[in-house]
Design a protein around this motif. Structure first.
Motif, PDB file in Angstrom:
ATOM      1  N   THR A 102       0.810  -1.217   0.000  1.00 33.73           N
ATOM      2  CA  THR A 102       0.000   0.000   0.000  1.00 33.73           C
ATOM      3  C   THR A 102       0.847   1.273   0.000  1.00 33.73           C
ATOM      4  OG1 THR A 102      -0.202  -0.141   2.393  1.00 33.73           O
ATOM      5  CG2 THR A 102      -1.996  -1.064   1.105  1.00 33.73           C
ATOM      6  N   ARG A 241      -2.926  -4.168 -11.446  1.00 38.56           N
ATOM      7  CA  ARG A 241      -2.855  -3.533 -12.748  1.00 38.56           C
ATOM      8  C   ARG A 241      -1.443  -3.018 -12.941  1.00 38.56           C
ATOM      9  NH1 ARG A 241      -6.501   1.158 -15.543  1.00 38.56           N
ATOM     10  NH2 ARG A 241      -5.918   2.414 -13.787  1.00 38.56           N
ATOM     11  N   LEU A 275      -4.154   8.374 -11.393  1.00 39.77           N
ATOM     12  CA  LEU A 275      -3.478   7.544 -10.392  1.00 39.77           C
ATOM     13  C   LEU A 275      -3.914   7.938  -8.988  1.00 39.77           C
ATOM     14  CD1 LEU A 275       0.306   7.238 -11.412  1.00 39.77           C
ATOM     15  CD2 LEU A 275      -1.430   5.463 -11.489  1.00 39.77           C
ATOM     16  N   GLU A 278      -7.347   6.797  -8.098  1.00 45.26           N
ATOM     17  CA  GLU A 278      -7.458   5.350  -7.878  1.00 45.26           C
ATOM     18  C   GLU A 278      -6.528   4.856  -6.773  1.00 45.26           C
ATOM     19  OE1 GLU A 278      -6.980   3.224 -11.524  1.00 45.26           O
ATOM     20  OE2 GLU A 278      -8.582   4.309 -12.552  1.00 45.26           O
ATOM     21  N   ASN A 279      -5.896   5.801  -6.042  1.00 44.36           N
ATOM     22  CA  ASN A 279      -4.938   5.436  -4.983  1.00 44.36           C
ATOM     23  C   ASN A 279      -3.849   4.502  -5.493  1.00 44.36           C
ATOM     24  OD1 ASN A 279      -6.164   6.996  -3.040  1.00 44.36           O
ATOM     25  ND2 ASN A 279      -7.556   5.363  -2.410  1.00 44.36           N
ATOM     26  N   LYS A 280      -3.205   4.938  -6.578  1.00 41.49           N
ATOM     27  CA  LYS A 280      -2.115   4.172  -7.174  1.00 41.49           C
ATOM     28  C   LYS A 280      -0.868   5.047  -7.254  1.00 41.49           C
ATOM     29  CE  LYS A 280      -4.222   0.368  -9.155  1.00 41.49           C
ATOM     30  NZ  LYS A 280      -5.202   0.059  -8.146  1.00 41.49           N
ATOM     31  N   LEU A 340       2.876  -0.217 -11.190  1.00 41.21           N
ATOM     32  CA  LEU A 340       1.970   0.442 -10.242  1.00 41.21           C
ATOM     33  C   LEU A 340       1.871  -0.331  -8.926  1.00 41.21           C
ATOM     34  CD1 LEU A 340      -1.014   1.488 -12.550  1.00 41.21           C
ATOM     35  CD2 LEU A 340       1.141   2.664 -12.153  1.00 41.21           C
ATOM     36  N   SER A 342      -0.514  -0.155  -5.134  1.00 41.96           N
ATOM     37  CA  SER A 342      -1.615   0.514  -4.432  1.00 41.96           C
ATOM     38  C   SER A 342      -1.032   1.410  -3.356  1.00 41.96           C
ATOM     39  CB  SER A 342      -2.536  -0.514  -3.775  1.00 41.96           C
ATOM     40  OG  SER A 342      -3.116  -1.317  -4.769  1.00 41.96           O
TER      41      SER A 342
END
Length: 394
Positions: A102, A241, A275, A278-280, A340, A342
């Motif tokens: 995360t 992803r 990004l 989407e919290n990426k 990527l 999270s």
């Protein structure tokens, strides 16, 4: 009957400070601040010795130095943190069946079902010891039936500790904790709870869910569930992803550097905003160019995990210089952000000042509310970006 979940939350203690101490042991035991300049920078991370003075991350460096004048400021080195994070990720990837990264220093691991064959707590302890042994970095973990309680257990175990909240013991563990320990609880909600005399999580546990729903709406249900240790959120695999990209094909081939750079600025803004929504975070950026004869070239560059265009843009512009033979007109240009992970956008606290942090938050709030490109850099405005959809292809 529902299967008992075993969720482990792992957090590297004072990650940036710990990495710097590996390279400079003289920093051990001293109040250390990692971040930008003493004048206009902000604190990215601080040692436990500095926290005793009331210093915390995202605090203006000026204020931190007033609280602790003897603190040592270290500018921070992106490459070191990326390498250390990658090292830990590889150890976890090698040891467990399912995990979610995360941020650079935080992971969730799902050991559900493994208890049929192994002692899950021993597995987590062995993994922690392996990370400490192989990286030299202090690390803490919490294990529980869900992500929220596991994270709160990690916070209770710090520094450099471990804690298992067994099934059925969630309420007892949570009750004495202040409501501020609930992850994701904002300051305004906390203040409202205080007005009703709700200060500890135990107070929340005794509060009627209908009352909470009436006062806080859906947030009331969220609060009640968190207070009771209820969290059904799944572990989303680290590699769910790989990349996001966008490209544009020109009706007439383009040979003008300013036009191409403006298009790249606009594309990068769109992707980095996506990004953050989407919290990426991305750790690799690339550009693609195709000449009139369909000959295609790509150029890429590894970076520290980020979703900030002011970090991405200089890299993208540099890649254009490397990839493009400026005598040849371009038929297609594209940008790709990849590798990527999270995690919420971690403002580049080594370089950002307070003004830039506020600007980012304001830009995102406006664009999320009214739509992409409502507000953007001037460089991205003069190319008719509204006439094409950057997410249509790629």
């Amino acid at each position: 009957m529902d299967q008992k979940r075993h969720i482990v939350h792992i957090d590297l203690d004072s990650f940036f400070v710990s990495v710097e101490r590996k390279f400079n042991p003289a920093l051990i035991g001293k109040p250390v601040l990692i971040g930008g300049s003493a004048e206009r920078g902000v604190v990215a991370s601080c040692s436990y010795e500095a926290r005793k003075f009331g210093i915390h991350s995202a605090m203006p460096m000026k204020q931190a130095m007033k609280l602790c004048p003897e603190a040592i400021i270290v500018r921070g080195t992106h490459g070191r943190y990326s390498d250390a994070s990658r090292e830990v990720t590889e150890i976890i990837h090698d040891a467990v069946p399912l995990y979610q990264k995360t941020s650079v220093d935080e992971f969730y691991i799902d050991l559900t079902g493994m208890d049929r064959f192994y002692d899950c707590f021993k597995m987590a302890c062995d993994l922690r010891q392996r990370v400490i042994r192989e990286t030299g970095l202090p690390i803490s973990f919490g294990m529980a039936s869900g992500k929220t309680v596991a994270k709160m257990a990690t916070n209770a175990a710090k520094p450099n500790g471990q804690l298992w909240i067994k099934h059925g013991e969630e309420l007892k563990f949570l009750a004495p904790l202040p409501i501020s320990k609930i992850p994701g609880l904002g300051e305004s909600t906390s203040q409202k709870l205080y007005q009703y005399g709700i200060e500890k999580i135990g107070d929340l546990q005794r509060t009627n869910i209908k009352f909470l729903e009436t006062v806080f709406g859906k947030m009331g249900i969220f609060l009640w569930e968190k207070a009771h240790g209820i969290d059904h959120n799944e572990i989303v695999p680290h590699s769910d992803r790989k990349s996001i990209s966008t490209e544009r094909t020109f009706d007439i081939n383009v040979n003008d550097h300013r036009t191409l750079e403006s298009i790249l600025v606009s594309m990068t803004e769109e992707l980095s905003s996506k990004l953050r929504r989407e919290n990426k975070l991305a750790s690799c950026l690339a550009i693609k160019i195709r000449y009139a004869n369909f000959e295609t070239h790509t150029q890429q560059q590894k970076i520290a995990l980020t979703a900030a265009e002011h970090i991405l843009l200089p890299g993208i512009k540099n890649l254009l210089k490397k990839a493009w033979n400026q005598h040849r007109p371009i038929r297609l240009i594209g940008v790709r952000l990849s590798n990527l992970a999270s995690g919420r956008y971690q403002i580049n606290l080594f370089e950002d000042n307070e003004e830039r942090i506020r600007l980012y938050q304001a830009m995102d709030n406006i664009n999320f509310k009214f739509g992409d490109k409502t507000i953007c850099r001037a460089a991205g405005m003069d190319i008719g970006t509204r006439n094409f959809n950057p997410f249509m292809r790629g």
